[in-house]
Design a protein around this motif. Structure first.
Motif, PDB file in Angstrom:
ATOM      1  N   LEU A 123       0.841  -1.187   0.000  1.00 49.80           N
ATOM      2  CA  LEU A 123       0.000   0.000   0.000  1.00 49.80           C
ATOM      3  C   LEU A 123       0.878   1.239   0.000  1.00 49.80           C
ATOM      4  O   LEU A 123       2.075   1.168   0.255  1.00 49.80           O
ATOM      5  N   ARG A 124       0.287   2.380  -0.200  1.00 50.77           N
ATOM      6  CA  ARG A 124       1.024   3.644  -0.118  1.00 50.77           C
ATOM      7  C   ARG A 124       0.927   4.249   1.273  1.00 50.77           C
ATOM      8  O   ARG A 124       1.801   4.991   1.672  1.00 50.77           O
ATOM      9  N   GLN A 125      -0.168   3.924   1.996  1.00 50.37           N
ATOM     10  CA  GLN A 125      -0.371   4.474   3.339  1.00 50.37           C
ATOM     11  C   GLN A 125      -1.139   3.490   4.189  1.00 50.37           C
ATOM     12  O   GLN A 125      -1.960   2.721   3.677  1.00 50.37           O
ATOM     13  N   ARG A 126      -0.902   3.529   5.481  1.00 49.93           N
ATOM     14  CA  ARG A 126      -1.643   2.701   6.431  1.00 49.93           C
ATOM     15  C   ARG A 126      -1.547   3.377   7.793  1.00 49.93           C
ATOM     16  O   ARG A 126      -0.529   3.953   8.129  1.00 49.93           O
ATOM     17  N   VAL A 127      -2.616   3.298   8.575  1.00 50.92           N
ATOM     18  CA  VAL A 127      -2.579   3.742   9.967  1.00 50.92           C
ATOM     19  C   VAL A 127      -2.786   2.497  10.822  1.00 50.92           C
ATOM     20  O   VAL A 127      -3.779   1.789  10.657  1.00 50.92           O
ATOM     21  N   ILE A 128      -1.826   2.244  11.712  1.00 51.70           N
ATOM     22  CA  ILE A 128      -1.915   1.119  12.636  1.00 51.70           C
ATOM     23  C   ILE A 128      -2.154   1.711  14.016  1.00 51.70           C
ATOM     24  O   ILE A 128      -1.332   2.489  14.511  1.00 51.70           O
ATOM     25  N   VAL A 129      -3.278   1.388  14.610  1.00 48.47           N
ATOM     26  CA  VAL A 129      -3.629   1.916  15.926  1.00 48.47           C
ATOM     27  C   VAL A 129      -3.145   0.930  16.980  1.00 48.47           C
ATOM     28  O   VAL A 129      -3.468  -0.262  16.918  1.00 48.47           O
ATOM     29  N   LEU A 130      -2.361   1.454  17.923  1.00 48.50           N
ATOM     30  CA  LEU A 130      -1.790   0.627  18.985  1.00 48.50           C
ATOM     31  C   LEU A 130      -2.321   1.064  20.339  1.00 48.50           C
ATOM     32  O   LEU A 130      -2.467   2.259  20.597  1.00 48.50           O
ATOM     33  N   ASP A 131      -2.592   0.092  21.213  1.00 50.92           N
ATOM     34  CA  ASP A 131      -3.047   0.404  22.566  1.00 50.92           C
ATOM     35  C   ASP A 131      -1.849   0.853  23.414  1.00 50.92           C
ATOM     36  O   ASP A 131      -0.708   0.858  22.928  1.00 50.92           O
ATOM     37  N   PRO A 132      -2.047   1.238  24.694  1.00 48.17           N
ATOM     38  CA  PRO A 132      -0.929   1.701  25.522  1.00 48.17           C
ATOM     39  C   PRO A 132       0.184   0.670  25.714  1.00 48.17           C
ATOM     40  O   PRO A 132       1.311   1.035  26.041  1.00 48.17           O
ATOM     41  N   ASP A 133      -0.111  -0.612  25.519  1.00 50.83           N
ATOM     42  CA  ASP A 133       0.912  -1.651  25.608  1.00 50.83           C
ATOM     43  C   ASP A 133       1.530  -1.943  24.240  1.00 50.83           C
ATOM     44  O   ASP A 133       2.222  -2.932  24.067  1.00 50.83           O
ATOM     45  N   GLN A 134       1.233  -1.095  23.287  1.00 54.14           N
ATOM     46  CA  GLN A 134       1.706  -1.174  21.906  1.00 54.14           C
ATOM     47  C   GLN A 134       1.329  -2.493  21.219  1.00 54.14           C
ATOM     48  O   GLN A 134       2.101  -3.086  20.501  1.00 54.14           O
ATOM     49  N   ARG A 135       0.104  -2.888  21.469  1.00 53.31           N
ATOM     50  CA  ARG A 135      -0.473  -4.026  20.760  1.00 53.31           C
ATOM     51  C   ARG A 135      -1.443  -3.484  19.717  1.00 53.31           C
ATOM     52  O   ARG A 135      -2.088  -2.462  19.918  1.00 53.31           O
ATOM     53  N   VAL A 136      -1.552  -4.176  18.602  1.00 55.46           N
ATOM     54  CA  VAL A 136      -2.408  -3.723  17.514  1.00 55.46           C
ATOM     55  C   VAL A 136      -3.871  -3.725  17.958  1.00 55.46           C
ATOM     56  O   VAL A 136      -4.390  -4.746  18.413  1.00 55.46           O
ATOM     57  N   ALA A 137      -4.491  -2.568  17.844  1.00 54.89           N
ATOM     58  CA  ALA A 137      -5.933  -2.465  18.124  1.00 54.89           C
ATOM     59  C   ALA A 137      -6.718  -2.505  16.809  1.00 54.89           C
ATOM     60  O   ALA A 137      -7.861  -2.935  16.784  1.00 54.89           O
ATOM     61  N   GLY A 138      -6.095  -2.080  15.723  1.00 53.87           N
ATOM     62  CA  GLY A 138      -6.738  -2.099  14.417  1.00 53.87           C
ATOM     63  C   GLY A 138      -5.850  -1.415  13.405  1.00 53.87           C
ATOM     64  O   GLY A 138      -4.814  -0.829  13.764  1.00 53.87           O
ATOM     65  N   SER A 139      -6.233  -1.494  12.142  1.00 53.87           N
ATOM     66  CA  SER A 139      -5.485  -0.778  11.104  1.00 53.87           C
ATOM     67  C   SER A 139      -6.453  -0.286  10.044  1.00 53.87           C
ATOM     68  O   SER A 139      -7.529  -0.847   9.854  1.00 53.87           O
ATOM     69  N   PHE A 140      -6.039   0.794   9.383  1.00 50.03           N
ATOM     70  CA  PHE A 140      -6.856   1.409   8.345  1.00 50.03           C
ATOM     71  C   PHE A 140      -5.956   1.678   7.156  1.00 50.03           C
ATOM     72  O   PHE A 140      -4.922   2.321   7.292  1.00 50.03           O
ATOM     73  N   ASP A 141      -6.347   1.163   6.012  1.00 50.31           N
ATOM     74  CA  ASP A 141      -5.549   1.337   4.804  1.00 50.31           C
ATOM     75  C   ASP A 141      -6.122   2.467   3.964  1.00 50.31           C
ATOM     76  O   ASP A 141      -7.286   2.749   4.019  1.00 50.31           O
TER      77      ASP A 141
END
Length: 141
Positions: A123-141
């Motif tokens: 992809l050209r862009q992605r947002v990876i949302v991480l919780d306070p423990d830096q675990r993946v909460a979700g991603s948006f392409d």
């Protein structure tokens, strides 16, 4: 062929080290431990739309979420674009991957999961949302 490391919600993002705009190396995990983070990954910093980035930054500020931008742009070429995007406002960090070691892996996708190391078109862009423990909460392409 490299094997892929797929990340799903709840998985921890592997740590990586990239230079900031000042050229100093920054460890990703140490940059925002204990706080939710929106990891914005861009093939090139110039591909981020200033208006859309401002909207994301405003929403993150309202929710007390830090922003880390990892872009496959060399440090020397990133300054002007980063300034157009609002630059080093509080809670934001730019990491430059001019050698393209990490960003292409963060943009790879396999079967709907985040994938690291899978060859193919990214992809050209992605947002990876991480919780306070830096675990993946979700991603948006």
């Amino acid at each position: 062929m490299a094997s892929a490391l797929s990340l799903r919600p709840g998985d921890r993002v592997p740590d990586f080290v990239l230079p900031g705009l000042d050229g100093k190396l920054r460890k990703f995990v140490w940059s925002f431990t204990g706080r939710p983070v929106a990891l914005v990954v861009a093939g090139e910093l110039e591909t981020l739309d200033p208006g859309n980035f401002a909207n994301l930054a405003n929403r993150c500020a309202e929710a007390n979420v830090g922003i880390v931008v990892a872009a496959a742009t060399p440090v020397a070429a990133a300054g002007a674009t980063w300034a157009r995007l609002g630059g080093d406002a509080e809670g934001r960090l730019l990491l430059c991957d001019g050698e393209r070691k990490f960003v292409p892996l963060l943009l790879a996708a396999v079967g709907g999961a985040l994938s690291f190391g899978q060859p193919g078109v990214g992809l050209r862009q992605r947002v990876i949302v991480l919780d306070p423990d830096q675990r993946v909460a979700g991603s948006f392409d």
